[in-house]
Enzyme design. Structure first.
Site, PDB file in Angstrom:
ATOM      1  N   CYS A   2     -39.322  11.177 -49.427  1.00 27.04           N
ATOM      2  CA  CYS A   2     -40.723  11.383 -49.060  1.00 27.04           C
ATOM      3  C   CYS A   2     -40.775  11.459 -47.544  1.00 27.04           C
ATOM      4  O   CYS A   2     -40.660  10.446 -46.858  1.00 27.04           O
ATOM      5  CB  CYS A   2     -41.594  10.244 -49.589  1.00 27.04           C
ATOM      6  SG  CYS A   2     -43.341  10.403 -49.180  1.00 27.04           S
ATOM      7  N   GLU A 117     -42.918  18.130 -50.826  1.00 29.66           N
ATOM      8  CA  GLU A 117     -41.505  18.160 -51.155  1.00 29.66           C
ATOM      9  C   GLU A 117     -41.097  19.621 -51.213  1.00 29.66           C
ATOM     10  O   GLU A 117     -41.948  20.512 -51.360  1.00 29.66           O
ATOM     11  CB  GLU A 117     -41.263  17.450 -52.505  1.00 29.66           C
ATOM     12  CG  GLU A 117     -39.816  17.167 -52.817  1.00 29.66           C
ATOM     13  CD  GLU A 117     -39.145  16.368 -51.734  1.00 29.66           C
ATOM     14  OE1 GLU A 117     -38.468  16.993 -50.872  1.00 29.66           O
ATOM     15  OE2 GLU A 117     -39.287  15.141 -51.710  1.00 29.66           O
TER      16      GLU A 117
END
Length: 245
Positions: A2, A117
């Site tokens: 992340c 992402e």
């Protein structure tokens, strides 16, 4: 993994949504492309010293504070000399020197609207994806925090203490497993009190509990392709989370 966050709500909205008692100074503005080393809002439960002399005062106060994203261990000599620890593997955090004391007593929740992402296509092309919940409610990401004392700063210097945080990650689960082999640990709202409680000593069992609950939450997560402009942290606007064909 992340490495980019989206927080579309104001600090006041976050404080109201999560029943915060104390709002810190210099809280971050809404951001659509927050990167490691930048500031994020963190939710921390801290013991209330006033409760020792006032029986009507709550034992614990919930704070919304501004923290550097990238944990700086208390033993670090200089935050600028080491890579930012913006993620921590939940499987090993309780035994790693940089994280184990924070697991025991300095646990946090990082509110977010979602995160980015990059999906790797069969030809190797990377396509940015916006990951979010299926509702408009903010996510809570399980994290750790630390206070680092600047040894050369005077006692009255605001820069004497640096608050920093890291986001815990676990093996990808549910729809997110097809996106990346790691995902942030999504904090189950029902476990928030136990996770943040400063009177509870964090251990492997607590980490396992929130990790297991995060796998269930991942089943309801969604993602879609967004502009490659998110790759440049200087780009920061609501258009970044718009779906692209």
């Amino acid at each position: 993994m992340c490495g980019r966050l989206v927080v579309s709500r104001t600090s006041g909205e976050l404080a109201a949504f999560f029943d915060v008692d104390v709002e810190g100074d210099d809280l971050p503005e809404p951001s659509f492309n927050t990167a490691p080393t930048q500031r994020v809002s963190v939710i921390i439960d801290a013991l209330n010293r006033q409760s020792a002399s006032d029986p009507d005062a709550p034992d614990v106060l919930r704070r919304l504070a501004s923290a550097r994203w990238g944990l700086v261990p208390g033993f670090a000599k200089d935050p600028a000399e080491s890579a930012p620890l913006f993620n921590a593997r939940i499987e090993t955090a309780h035994e790693k020197p940089a994280f184990r004391s924070a697991v025991a007593s300095r646990r946090a929740a990082i509110p977010a609207s979602g995160y980015y992402e990059w999906l790797v296509e069969p030809d190797g092309t990377k396509v940015a994806q916006f990951v979010h919940s299926g509702s408009e409610e903010p996510l809570l990401l399980a994290g750790l925090y630390e206070w680092w004392r600047n040894p050369v700063a005077d006692d009255g210097d605001p820069a004497r203490w640096l608050l920093s945080t890291t986001i815990l990650t676990r093996e990808g689960s549910g729809p997110l497993a097809s996106l990346h082999d790691r995902m942030p640990v999504l904090l189950e709202p029902g476990l928030m009190e136990d996770w943040l409680d400063p009177r509870t000593t964090g251990d492997r069992a607590l980490l396992d509990e929130i990790s297991l609950a995060a796998a269930d939450l991942a089943d309801d997560m969604e993602f879609y392709a967004v502009s490659s402009a998110v790759g440049n942290v200087r780009n920061n606007s609501p258009e970044l989370i718009e779906r692209v064909a």
